[in-house]
Design a protein around this motif. Structure first.
Motif, PDB file in Angstrom:
ATOM      1  N   ASP A 145      24.133  11.079  -6.746  1.00  0.00           N
ATOM      2  CA  ASP A 145      25.102  11.978  -7.989  1.00  0.00           C
ATOM      3  C   ASP A 145      25.695  10.609  -8.405  1.00  0.00           C
ATOM      4  N   GLU A 148      29.059  10.142  -9.100  1.00  0.00           N
ATOM      5  CA  GLU A 148      29.969   9.567  -7.790  1.00  0.00           C
ATOM      6  C   GLU A 148      30.266   7.888  -7.928  1.00  0.00           C
ATOM      7  N   ARG A 165      32.120  16.248 -16.260  1.00  0.00           N
ATOM      8  CA  ARG A 165      31.653  17.047 -15.106  1.00  0.00           C
ATOM      9  C   ARG A 165      31.127  18.759 -15.340  1.00  0.00           C
ATOM     10  N   GLU A 168      24.687  17.738 -14.166  1.00  0.00           N
ATOM     11  CA  GLU A 168      24.210  17.122 -12.632  1.00  0.00           C
ATOM     12  C   GLU A 168      23.502  15.885 -14.204  1.00  0.00           C
ATOM     13  N   ARG A 170      20.783  13.537 -12.107  1.00  0.00           N
ATOM     14  CA  ARG A 170      19.489  13.085 -10.882  1.00  0.00           C
ATOM     15  C   ARG A 170      18.404  12.527 -11.745  1.00  0.00           C
ATOM     16  N   ARG A 194      20.584  19.655 -14.997  1.00  0.00           N
ATOM     17  CA  ARG A 194      21.245  21.036 -15.044  1.00  0.00           C
ATOM     18  C   ARG A 194      22.809  21.356 -15.636  1.00  0.00           C
ATOM     19  N   THR A 195      23.204  22.068 -16.184  1.00  0.00           N
ATOM     20  CA  THR A 195      24.384  22.417 -16.612  1.00  0.00           C
ATOM     21  C   THR A 195      25.014  22.403 -15.206  1.00  0.00           C
ATOM     22  N   GLY A 196      26.758  21.887 -14.976  1.00  0.00           N
ATOM     23  CA  GLY A 196      27.383  21.816 -13.747  1.00  0.00           C
ATOM     24  C   GLY A 196      28.403  23.628 -13.714  1.00  0.00           C
ATOM     25  N   THR A 197      28.287  24.272 -14.286  1.00  0.00           N
ATOM     26  CA  THR A 197      28.101  25.279 -13.676  1.00  0.00           C
ATOM     27  C   THR A 197      27.188  26.873 -14.305  1.00  0.00           C
ATOM     28  N   ASP A 258      20.264  26.214 -16.107  1.00  0.00           N
ATOM     29  CA  ASP A 258      21.630  26.156 -14.692  1.00  0.00           C
ATOM     30  C   ASP A 258      21.365  25.815 -13.562  1.00  0.00           C
ATOM     31  N   TRP A 260      18.364  23.490 -11.519  1.00  0.00           N
ATOM     32  CA  TRP A 260      17.227  21.906 -11.872  1.00  0.00           C
ATOM     33  C   TRP A 260      15.910  21.909 -12.453  1.00  0.00           C
TER      34      TRP A 260
END
Length: 310
Positions: A145, A148, A165, A168, A170, A194-197, A258, A260
């Motif tokens: 990530d 991070e 936040r 997401e 990668r 993708r969306t985080g939620t 939402d 990947w």
């Protein structure tokens, strides 16, 4: 049935901290064909272009029957948007045909257009299919990530950027197994997004608008990878000035933003202070679900030595 058009857009809730991704697309209906939204900053004191485009598409879609799905958009970024002020979205209903419908949206601040978009919608139909094959690159579960790493290296800066936040990402290393060979003069980068939620499953327009937002996160940097090969760097002086000039997308097949999606990006040209980037989105089953093309302003900052902060 989820809708992202309501009075909650009168304030920008994501300025207070992490929020559901759907809040980034929320707009308020002021009158027929007139909407209002707020956008966060992408660069200092400049509204994030992907969010402006996504909200403009949301406004266009709210004037079209639900059975007509958006299949393409073409937008021009005319002026920097001010993230501290609301944005008005004016929709022109250009055409409603038997199969296709066309809308034009103008985003306005202080009486001036900052962004224009044409979007086309159509009724689904059966037809033969073909597509480019998705490369066999590592999946997102095998990758680290980047947020991070950024949080560890610049915790104060990351703490302020709460908007990250809500999504997401990668990045796939250039030497990862299955990566296509990079052609001379054509830098490339492959990113899972993708969306985080979670997003509501019953609103196809919302999925498309979310992907429009996500598509603007990395395309511009693809045009300048030959100038800044360390693409996830978040600290130190930025040697390259990037700004989106225009943005186009085509939506080929249904998808969920939402979940990947692999964004395979290449930049075939850079000249005259402009770079061109092209990208393809694939879902986990290898289906090509969307394509994007963007032209970007690319300018190098003068370098004055190790202590330069320009």
């Amino acid at each position: 049935m989820a809708r992202v058009t309501d009075a909650k857009a009168s304030q920008a809730p994501y300025e207070q901290g992490p929020v559901e991704f759907v809040e980034l697309l929320r707009i308020e209906e002021l009158d027929e064909n007139l909407f209002r939204g707020h956008c966060h900053a992408g660069a200092p004191m400049r509204a994030f272009g992907g969010q402006v485009a996504a909200q403009a598409l949301t406004a266009a879609g709210r004037t079209v029957p639900r059975e007509r799905l958006v299949h393409s958009l073409h937008g021009y970024f005319l002026r920097p948007g001010d993230p501290t002020r609301p944005i008005l979205y004016q929709v022109d209903r250009i055409r409603d045909g038997a199969s296709y419908a066309t809308r034009r949206v103008t985003a306005v601040q202080r009486g001036e257009a900052i962004f224009t978009m044409s979007a086309s919608f159509k009724k689904p139909e059966r037809a033969s299919e073909r597509q480019r094959t998705m490369p066999p690159v590592p999946g997102p579960e095998e990758l680290s990530d980047p947020f991070e790493a950024w949080e560890r290296s610049a915790p104060e800066e990351y703490a302020k950027a709460t908007i990250f936040r809500s999504m997401e990402m990668r990045f796939i290393p250039a030497d990862a197994p299955g990566m296509p060979p990079e052609l001379p003069g054509v830098p490339q980068q492959f990113v899972w997004l993708r969306t985080g939620t979670p997003l509501p499953a019953d609103d196809p327009l919302l999925q498309v608008c979310a992907l429009t937002y996500l598509s603007d996160l990395t395309l511009a940097s693809t045009t300048a990878l030959h100038l800044q090969p360390h693409r996830v760097q978040r600290s130190g002086p930025n040697r390259v000035i990037l700004a989106s000039l225009d943005h186009a997308m085509w939506f080929h097949r249904p998808f969920r933003a939402d979940e990947w999606l692999l964004f395979a990006q290449r930049s075939p040209s850079a000249s005259d202070g402009r770079g061109l980037a092209m990208g393809e989105f694939y879902d986990r089953d290898g289906l090509l679900v969307a394509s994007a093309v963007q032209e970007t302003l690319v300018r190098e900052r003068p370098y004055h030595g190790a202590g330069d902060q320009g």
